[in-house]
Write a protein that holds these residues in place. Structure first.
Motif, PDB file in Angstrom:
ATOM      1  N   VAL A  64      39.389  45.110  48.098  1.00  0.00           N
ATOM      2  CA  VAL A  64      38.264  44.233  48.468  1.00  0.00           C
ATOM      3  C   VAL A  64      37.579  43.603  47.261  1.00  0.00           C
ATOM      4  CG1 VAL A  64      36.094  44.132  49.754  1.00  0.00           C
ATOM      5  CG2 VAL A  64      37.879  45.692  50.497  1.00  0.00           C
ATOM      6  N   GLY A  65      37.657  44.253  46.106  1.00  0.00           N
ATOM      7  CA  GLY A  65      36.875  43.817  44.954  1.00  0.00           C
ATOM      8  C   GLY A  65      37.061  42.361  44.570  1.00  0.00           C
ATOM      9  N   ALA A  66      38.316  41.948  44.347  1.00  0.00           N
ATOM     10  CA  ALA A  66      38.583  40.574  43.921  1.00  0.00           C
ATOM     11  C   ALA A  66      38.202  39.571  45.005  1.00  0.00           C
ATOM     12  CB  ALA A  66      40.056  40.417  43.553  1.00  0.00           C
ATOM     13  N   THR A  67      38.404  39.944  46.268  1.00  0.00           N
ATOM     14  CA  THR A  67      38.051  39.042  47.373  1.00  0.00           C
ATOM     15  C   THR A  67      36.551  38.808  47.432  1.00  0.00           C
ATOM     16  OG1 THR A  67      39.944  39.854  48.642  1.00  0.00           O
ATOM     17  CG2 THR A  67      38.219  38.692  49.860  1.00  0.00           C
ATOM     18  N   LEU A  68      35.762  39.859  47.239  1.00  0.00           N
ATOM     19  CA  LEU A  68      34.303  39.719  47.260  1.00  0.00           C
ATOM     20  C   LEU A  68      33.818  38.828  46.128  1.00  0.00           C
ATOM     21  CD1 LEU A  68      33.026  43.318  48.118  1.00  0.00           C
ATOM     22  CD2 LEU A  68      32.982  41.280  49.561  1.00  0.00           C
ATOM     23  N   ILE A  69      34.390  39.019  44.930  1.00  0.00           N
ATOM     24  CA  ILE A  69      33.984  38.175  43.814  1.00  0.00           C
ATOM     25  C   ILE A  69      34.423  36.733  44.037  1.00  0.00           C
ATOM     26  CG2 ILE A  69      34.336  37.764  41.340  1.00  0.00           C
ATOM     27  CD1 ILE A  69      34.399  40.739  40.938  1.00  0.00           C
ATOM     28  N   GLY A  70      35.623  36.541  44.586  1.00  0.00           N
ATOM     29  CA  GLY A  70      36.095  35.189  44.900  1.00  0.00           C
ATOM     30  C   GLY A  70      35.225  34.494  45.927  1.00  0.00           C
ATOM     31  N   ALA A  77      41.883  32.591  38.331  1.00  0.00           N
ATOM     32  CA  ALA A  77      42.168  32.555  36.895  1.00  0.00           C
ATOM     33  C   ALA A  77      40.982  33.095  36.099  1.00  0.00           C
ATOM     34  CB  ALA A  77      42.491  31.126  36.461  1.00  0.00           C
ATOM     35  N   ALA A  78      39.772  32.663  36.472  1.00  0.00           N
ATOM     36  CA  ALA A  78      38.571  33.141  35.771  1.00  0.00           C
ATOM     37  C   ALA A  78      38.397  34.645  35.962  1.00  0.00           C
ATOM     38  CB  ALA A  78      37.342  32.404  36.280  1.00  0.00           C
ATOM     39  N   LEU A  79      38.690  35.125  37.159  1.00  0.00           N
ATOM     40  CA  LEU A  79      38.566  36.555  37.436  1.00  0.00           C
ATOM     41  C   LEU A  79      39.573  37.359  36.618  1.00  0.00           C
ATOM     42  CD1 LEU A  79      37.182  38.729  39.077  1.00  0.00           C
ATOM     43  CD2 LEU A  79      38.757  38.278  40.955  1.00  0.00           C
ATOM     44  N   ARG A  80      40.777  36.808  36.473  1.00  0.00           N
ATOM     45  CA  ARG A  80      41.786  37.496  35.668  1.00  0.00           C
ATOM     46  C   ARG A  80      41.366  37.551  34.201  1.00  0.00           C
ATOM     47  NH1 ARG A  80      47.186  34.738  38.376  1.00  0.00           N
ATOM     48  NH2 ARG A  80      47.447  36.250  40.065  1.00  0.00           N
ATOM     49  N   ILE A  81      40.877  36.430  33.676  1.00  0.00           N
ATOM     50  CA  ILE A  81      40.464  36.391  32.273  1.00  0.00           C
ATOM     51  C   ILE A  81      39.312  37.364  32.030  1.00  0.00           C
ATOM     52  CG2 ILE A  81      39.449  34.952  30.467  1.00  0.00           C
ATOM     53  CD1 ILE A  81      40.948  32.572  31.714  1.00  0.00           C
ATOM     54  N   SER A 135      35.996  48.249  37.438  1.00  0.00           N
ATOM     55  CA  SER A 135      36.338  47.005  36.742  1.00  0.00           C
ATOM     56  C   SER A 135      37.846  46.863  36.584  1.00  0.00           C
ATOM     57  CB  SER A 135      35.670  46.965  35.368  1.00  0.00           C
ATOM     58  OG  SER A 135      34.265  47.009  35.481  1.00  0.00           O
ATOM     59  N   VAL A 136      38.506  47.941  36.203  1.00  0.00           N
ATOM     60  CA  VAL A 136      39.959  47.906  36.044  1.00  0.00           C
ATOM     61  C   VAL A 136      40.640  47.632  37.389  1.00  0.00           C
ATOM     62  CG1 VAL A 136      41.990  49.312  35.528  1.00  0.00           C
ATOM     63  CG2 VAL A 136      40.020  49.356  34.005  1.00  0.00           C
ATOM     64  N   ALA A 137      40.174  48.286  38.444  1.00  0.00           N
ATOM     65  CA  ALA A 137      40.771  48.086  39.769  1.00  0.00           C
ATOM     66  C   ALA A 137      40.599  46.642  40.233  1.00  0.00           C
ATOM     67  CB  ALA A 137      40.140  49.051  40.775  1.00  0.00           C
ATOM     68  N   ILE A 138      39.430  46.065  39.998  1.00  0.00           N
ATOM     69  CA  ILE A 138      39.199  44.670  40.386  1.00  0.00           C
ATOM     70  C   ILE A 138      40.074  43.737  39.562  1.00  0.00           C
ATOM     71  CG2 ILE A 138      37.497  42.800  40.407  1.00  0.00           C
ATOM     72  CD1 ILE A 138      35.385  44.868  41.135  1.00  0.00           C
ATOM     73  N   LEU A 140      42.992  44.468  38.294  1.00  0.00           N
ATOM     74  CA  LEU A 140      44.342  44.604  38.835  1.00  0.00           C
ATOM     75  C   LEU A 140      44.481  43.829  40.140  1.00  0.00           C
ATOM     76  CD1 LEU A 140      44.919  48.415  38.204  1.00  0.00           C
ATOM     77  CD2 LEU A 140      46.075  46.532  37.034  1.00  0.00           C
ATOM     78  N   SER A 141      43.456  43.893  40.968  1.00  0.00           N
ATOM     79  CA  SER A 141      43.463  43.155  42.228  1.00  0.00           C
ATOM     80  C   SER A 141      43.515  41.655  41.977  1.00  0.00           C
ATOM     81  CB  SER A 141      42.220  43.513  43.045  1.00  0.00           C
ATOM     82  OG  SER A 141      42.152  42.764  44.232  1.00  0.00           O
ATOM     83  N   ALA A 142      42.803  41.208  40.934  1.00  0.00           N
ATOM     84  CA  ALA A 142      42.790  39.781  40.599  1.00  0.00           C
ATOM     85  C   ALA A 142      44.142  39.301  40.108  1.00  0.00           C
ATOM     86  CB  ALA A 142      41.729  39.504  39.534  1.00  0.00           C
ATOM     87  N   ASN A 143      44.977  40.216  39.628  1.00  0.00           N
ATOM     88  CA  ASN A 143      46.297  39.862  39.105  1.00  0.00           C
ATOM     89  C   ASN A 143      47.343  39.751  40.211  1.00  0.00           C
ATOM     90  OD1 ASN A 143      47.547  39.185  36.629  1.00  0.00           O
ATOM     91  ND2 ASN A 143      48.672  41.112  36.644  1.00  0.00           N
TER      92      ASN A 143
END
Length: 228
Positions: A64-70, A77-81, A135-138, A140-143
């Motif tokens: 869920v982490g990356a989706t919530l931030i998105g 790309a910004a989330l990955r960086i 932070s690491v899990a998010i 990884l999710s962003a990748n």
């Protein structure tokens, strides 16, 4: 077959990253101090409860982490960086000054009494799976891949990696007294530094992937290699 391959690849990426940031071997030393007054059976039961809670934290962050931030308009790309930079900075801190990291962990666990009421706070959060792990899990999710068909095997592989790390948390915490006798403080720091270097490499790789994704659309097509 390609689904299985994608799941294996994501597992091999997530397992060392999550293991490195959680560092169950090193944190087992602190867990041993906190639960020194407990019986072996009580320490073991508490260890597996912490492992279960830690699994929940990692799975929620991965899925869920990356989706919530998105949702707030942040590009992948910004989330990955950003995620890669956070992971790399955290790894560098662990690599260059493990004593400071240990000091913070001990301070976080200072109010714990070793009772079952401490299983989630502070033994799970922030001692075992704190902001660094999230932070690491998010990151990884962003990748994750862009193709929807690839997302499920990618996240499935990462989920299995989270389960493996949770099992290691339970094992090393339940066997904390043996870990202390086998490794001690010096051995724990060696493991921490080795894990931190691997985590640093993973963070840099995630960051580079995000930078490549952000920069490629800005490069004129005539300058692009034919295989890109």
């Amino acid at each position: 077959m390609w689904l299985f391959s994608s799941a294996i690849n994501s597992f091999l990426i997530a397992l060392p990253a999550l293991f490195s940031i959680v560092n169950p071997i090193g944190i087992a030393l602190i867990y041993h101090q906190v639960t020194a007054g407990n019986t072996r059976a009580e320490r073991s039961a508490l260890a597996w409860r912490v492992a279960a809670y830690s699994l929940g934290v990692m799975l929620v962050s991965l899925w869920v982490g990356a989706t919530l931030i998105g949702f707030f308009g942040v590009s992948l790309a910004a989330l990955r960086i950003a995620g890669g930079l956070v992971v790399a900075v955290k790894a560098w801190e662990m690599l260059s000054a493990p004593e400071q990291s240990e000091g913070r962990k001990q301070e976080q666990a200072s109010n714990a009494t070793g009772s079952s009421a401490d299983a989630f706070f502070p033994l799970t959060m922030p001692l075992t799976t704190g902001p660094g792990t999230i932070s690491v899990a998010i990151a990884l999710s962003a990748n994750r891949p862009k193709d929807t068909l690839d997302i499920i095997p990618y996240l499935s592989g990462m989920s299995v990696a989270a389960m493996a790390v949770a099992l290691l948390i339970g094992f090393f915490y339940a066997s904390a007294d043996r870990v202390v006798l086998l490794l001690g403080q010096a051995g724990s720091r060696v493991v921490t530094r080795m894990s931190a270097f691997l985590l640093l490499c993973i963070g840099v790789q995630i960051c580079l992937t995000g930078m490549q994704e952000a920069l490629i659309p800005l490069i004129p097509a005539r300058f692009m290699p034919s295989n890109v």
